[in-house]
Design an enzyme around this catalytic site. Structure first.
Site, short mmCIF file in Angstrom:
data_model
loop_
_atom_site.label_atom_id
_atom_site.label_comp_id
_atom_site.label_asym_id
_atom_site.label_seq_id
_atom_site.Cartn_x
_atom_site.Cartn_y
_atom_site.Cartn_z
N ARG A 47 -5.03 -10.01 2.29
CA ARG A 47 -4.76 -9.07 1.05
C ARG A 47 -5.92 -9.34 -0.23
O ARG A 47 -6.22 -8.58 -0.92
CB ARG A 47 -3.43 -9.09 0.64
CG ARG A 47 -2.93 -8.25 -0.50
CD ARG A 47 -1.54 -8.25 -0.76
NE ARG A 47 -1.08 -7.65 -2.01
CZ ARG A 47 -0.58 -8.26 -2.92
NH1 ARG A 47 -0.26 -9.47 -2.81
NH2 ARG A 47 -0.65 -7.69 -4.06
N HIS A 51 -8.46 -6.83 -1.86
CA HIS A 51 -8.31 -6.47 -3.09
C HIS A 51 -9.55 -6.74 -4.02
O HIS A 51 -9.89 -6.42 -4.91
CB HIS A 51 -7.09 -7.25 -3.80
CG HIS A 51 -5.78 -6.48 -3.61
ND1 HIS A 51 -4.85 -6.35 -4.48
CD2 HIS A 51 -5.45 -5.76 -2.43
CE1 HIS A 51 -3.66 -5.39 -4.00
NE2 HIS A 51 -4.11 -5.08 -2.89
N TRP A 190 6.40 -4.84 8.12
CA TRP A 190 6.29 -3.69 8.50
C TRP A 190 6.58 -3.63 10.15
O TRP A 190 6.71 -2.63 10.74
CB TRP A 190 4.73 -3.17 8.38
CG TRP A 190 4.44 -2.92 7.09
CD1 TRP A 190 4.32 -1.50 6.73
CD2 TRP A 190 3.93 -3.49 6.07
NE1 TRP A 190 3.94 -1.53 5.31
CE2 TRP A 190 3.66 -2.62 4.89
CE3 TRP A 190 3.53 -4.75 5.70
CZ2 TRP A 190 3.12 -3.19 3.58
CZ3 TRP A 190 3.15 -5.23 4.54
CH2 TRP A 190 2.68 -4.36 3.73
FE1 HIF Z 1 -1.71 -3.45 1.30
N1 HIF Z 1 0.00 -3.77 0.36
N2 HIF Z 1 -1.79 -1.61 0.74
N3 HIF Z 1 -3.27 -3.42 2.54
N4 HIF Z 1 -1.46 -5.30 2.17
C1 HIF Z 1 1.00 -4.79 0.23
C2 HIF Z 1 0.63 -6.08 1.07
C3 HIF Z 1 -0.32 -6.11 1.93
C4 HIF Z 1 -1.08 -1.02 -0.23
C5 HIF Z 1 -0.07 -1.59 -0.81
C6 HIF Z 1 0.56 -3.07 -0.67
C7 HIF Z 1 -4.08 -2.25 2.47
C8 HIF Z 1 -3.82 -0.78 1.90
C9 HIF Z 1 -2.83 -0.56 1.04
C10 HIF Z 1 -2.56 -5.98 2.84
C11 HIF Z 1 -3.46 -5.49 3.27
C12 HIF Z 1 -4.20 -4.02 3.18
C13 HIF Z 1 2.00 -4.65 -0.50
C14 HIF Z 1 3.03 -5.82 -0.74
C15 HIF Z 1 1.84 -3.41 -1.23
C16 HIF Z 1 2.58 -2.66 -2.16
C17 HIF Z 1 2.62 -6.65 -1.74
C18 HIF Z 1 3.78 -7.88 -2.12
O1 HIF Z 1 4.64 -7.65 -2.55
O2 HIF Z 1 3.44 -8.87 -1.60
C19 HIF Z 1 -1.46 0.28 -0.38
C20 HIF Z 1 -0.75 1.28 -1.37
C21 HIF Z 1 -2.49 0.44 0.34
C22 HIF Z 1 -3.42 1.61 0.59
C23 HIF Z 1 -2.65 2.99 1.33
C24 HIF Z 1 -5.37 -2.34 3.44
C25 HIF Z 1 -5.41 -1.54 4.61
C26 HIF Z 1 -4.01 -1.80 5.03
C27 HIF Z 1 -6.73 -1.90 2.86
C28 HIF Z 1 -5.26 -3.67 3.62
O3 HIF Z 1 -6.16 -4.39 4.31
C29 HIF Z 1 -1.67 -7.27 3.64
C30 HIF Z 1 -2.13 -8.06 4.68
C31 HIF Z 1 -0.58 -7.36 2.90
C32 HIF Z 1 0.53 -8.33 3.18
C33 HIF Z 1 0.29 -9.40 2.17
C34 HIF Z 1 1.38 -10.50 2.30
O4 HIF Z 1 1.59 -11.43 1.34
O5 HIF Z 1 2.17 -10.51 3.23
#
Ligand code: HIF
Length: 288
Positions: A47, A51, A190
């Site tokens: 993540r 970001h 998920w």
């Molecule tokens: Fe995420 N994402 N992401 N994301 N994400 C969260 C957590 C992770 C979006 C929202 C969220 C991508 C796209 C999008 C990861 C990787 C990727 C969370 C939760 C939210 C809300 C954060 C928290 O509460 O800790 C949205 C709206 C996206 C566009 C649709 C990417 C494609 C999937 C680009 C991507 O690689 C990962 C890994 C996490 C889990 C982080 C963790 O701390 O476990």
């Protein structure tokens, strides 16, 4: 001649072997520090890498993985970046051990490492990012808002230069990790193995019955059979949109196709906004 006298002062030019050492150090820390979340810092490293890269705007060429400006407020305080201090702090000892690597190279390398170490595809990676100062921080609002729909996904990811297929492939990374109420407000993982990179996100999205979760938090969805899994509104949007859905179904059916297409698009994500001096990418050796 002065060659031997001046050689100790030559700037250190790291080779692939040096970057592999950084990879190995991140991998070792991942293997040793299992007392976190579901047993791995890997997901939060993925993540962080995303970001740091996903702020890219192709029109102005601003943002992207160059800079590592999330070290600074205001970018570190943007709502979308809540919780990523955990990932940045996790990498500080690695930066101290290898002071020659830039933060922007380190954060992206760590994301590639986490994907590989959690059983995902190889993510070929190349160095060349430069750190920038606070003036290069991007404005708030460039990262996606999970409460929104397919139009928003297309707006945000086409600004970075991705097409429909690439958007869906990327979102398969939500196989990893979980949502935290004290970070995004959303809650839960998920799928059942959030520290293993698989195509499960797509299989569950396509095959499970998803219902709106009854709770006081933001709108999210839960699987009808166990009530323990989650989908964000943006995840559900992939099934509501014909152009997205066909790729969800392709990836749900074929893990190899997903791994290949995910690798290509994740490489592209980690390189947004960078002018590299080299075409060649390194393929890091995954730990045993
Ligand atoms: Fe995420 N994402 N992401 N994301 N994400 C969260 C957590 C992770 C979006 C929202 C969220 C991508 C796209 C999008 C990861 C990787 C990727 C969370 C939760 C939210 C809300 C954060 C928290 O509460 O800790 C949205 C709206 C996206 C566009 C649709 C990417 C494609 C999937 C680009 C991507 O690689 C990962 C890994 C996490 C889990 C982080 C963790 O701390 O476990």
């Amino acid at each position: 001649n002065g060659d031997s006298a001046s050689s100790p002062k030559k700037p250190f030019v790291p080779t692939q072997a040096d970057y592999q050492k950084v990879y190995d150090a991140v991998a070792a820390r991942l293997a040793n520090d299992t007392d976190y979340d579901d047993g791995s810092y890997g997901p939060v490293l993925v993540r962080l890498a995303w970001h740091a890269s996903g702020t890219y705007d192709k029109e102005t060429g601003t943002g992207g993985s160059n800079g590592a400006t999330m070290r600074f407020a205001p970018e570190s305080d943007h709502g979308a970046n809540a919780g990523l201090k955990t990932a940045r702090d996790f990498l500080e000892p690695i930066k101290a051990q290898f002071p020659w690597i830039t933060y922007s190279d380190l954060w992206t390398l760590a994301g590639a490492c986490a994907i590989q170490e959690l059983g995902g595809p190889t993510i070929p990676w190349r160095p060349g990012r430069e750190d920038r100062d606070v003036a290069a921080c991007t404005p708030d609002g460039r990262l996606p808002d999970a409460a929104k729909d397919q139009r928003h996904i297309r707006d945000i990811f086409s600004r970075m230069g991705f097409d429909d297929r690439e958007m869906v492939a990327l979102i398969g990374a939500h196989a990893l990790g979980r949502c935290h109420t004290d970070r995004s407000g959303f809650d839960g993982p998920w799928n059942f193995s959030p520290t293993v990179f698989t195509n499960e996100f797509f299989r569950l999205l396509a095959e499970e019955n998803w219902i709106q979760k009854k709770w006081n938090g933001p709108k999210q969805f839960t699987d009808k059979s166990t009530g323990t899994l989650m989908m964000l509104p943006t995840d559900m949007a992939l099934m509501k949109d014909k152009g997205f859905k066909k790729h969800v179904e392709r990836y749900a059916k074929d893990s190899d196709v997903f791994f290949k297409e995910f690798s290509d698009v994740f490489v592209k994500l980690l390189e947004l906004g960078v002018r590299f001096k080299t075409e060649d990418r390194f393929v890091f050796k995954t730990s045993e």
